[in-house]
Design a protein around this motif. Sequence first.
Motif, short mmCIF file in Angstrom:
data_model
loop_
_atom_site.label_atom_id
_atom_site.label_comp_id
_atom_site.label_asym_id
_atom_site.label_seq_id
_atom_site.Cartn_x
_atom_site.Cartn_y
_atom_site.Cartn_z
N MET A 1 29.04 24.94 78.23
CA MET A 1 27.65 25.06 78.66
C MET A 1 26.74 25.19 77.44
SD MET A 1 25.87 28.02 81.04
CE MET A 1 26.99 27.74 82.40
N LEU A 5 20.82 25.49 78.67
CA LEU A 5 21.15 25.65 80.09
C LEU A 5 21.48 27.10 80.41
CD1 LEU A 5 21.74 24.53 82.89
CD2 LEU A 5 24.05 23.95 82.10
N LEU A 6 22.23 27.74 79.52
CA LEU A 6 22.60 29.14 79.74
C LEU A 6 21.37 30.01 79.87
CD1 LEU A 6 24.62 31.50 79.86
CD2 LEU A 6 24.54 31.57 77.36
N SER A 8 18.33 29.10 80.61
CA SER A 8 17.59 28.75 81.83
C SER A 8 18.18 29.49 83.03
CB SER A 8 17.64 27.24 82.06
OG SER A 8 16.97 26.54 81.04
N ILE A 9 19.51 29.51 83.10
CA ILE A 9 20.18 30.22 84.19
C ILE A 9 19.91 31.72 84.10
CG2 ILE A 9 22.44 30.84 85.14
CD1 ILE A 9 23.40 28.05 84.26
N VAL A 12 16.34 32.56 85.28
CA VAL A 12 16.25 32.53 86.75
C VAL A 12 16.94 33.75 87.35
CG1 VAL A 12 16.99 31.29 88.82
CG2 VAL A 12 16.03 30.02 86.89
N LEU A 13 18.11 34.08 86.83
CA LEU A 13 18.87 35.23 87.33
C LEU A 13 18.08 36.52 87.11
CD1 LEU A 13 21.47 36.49 88.45
CD2 LEU A 13 22.35 36.54 86.10
#
Length: 205
Positions: A1, A5-6, A8-9, A12-13
């Motif tokens: 990953m 991307l990490l 971004s996740i 959101v989390l």
Amino acid sequence: MSATLLFSILNVLGIFVFGLSGAMVAIRRNFDVFGILVLAIATGVAGGIIRDVLLGAVPPEALRTFWPMAIAAVAGLCAFFFTSLIERFKRPVMLLDAIGLGVFAVAGCRKALVLGVDPPGAILLGVMTAIGGGVLRDIMAAEVPRVLHEDVYALAAFAGATTYASCLWLGIAETPAASGAVLLAVGLRLASVRFGWTLPRPPSS
């Protein structure tokens, strides 16, 4: 990953779990659905707004795009409709708060580093990102902010942000550095509650 991307996740989390924690506090204070959504959104985005304003990244991301407030609002609706399910977890607000704390501490530190802030300042901004939403939530719910009376709170955020910045300085890849730092912050916060860890207090207290 990839690191992009990490993070971004993680972002959101962090918004979602802080939104849930804000909504659960509102539900416990018997707020109506509008109050629940307001507290969820405020908790979910306040830390990021503080960080962006201090970094000069204005308007803040939460005001430039729709999705941060939308994610926090969805979290508030989830809490509204699934309160009994969330309450099955032991101390759900504390658990959600710990996850959000660790995620935002590292994400806030990373954004500051990307924008050229030196590590000490980036670590401070990471801590402020992590605690900002919870402080606003507690004030709006007429409670004493947890950061003022729960000792291993801001300290856990500081540990996560410092670990992340230190790992990058040592040449460790960003993805494992971020993952490890988040886990450390969350684990430290949960362990402090489980085992009653506190910082020294004045002898007279």
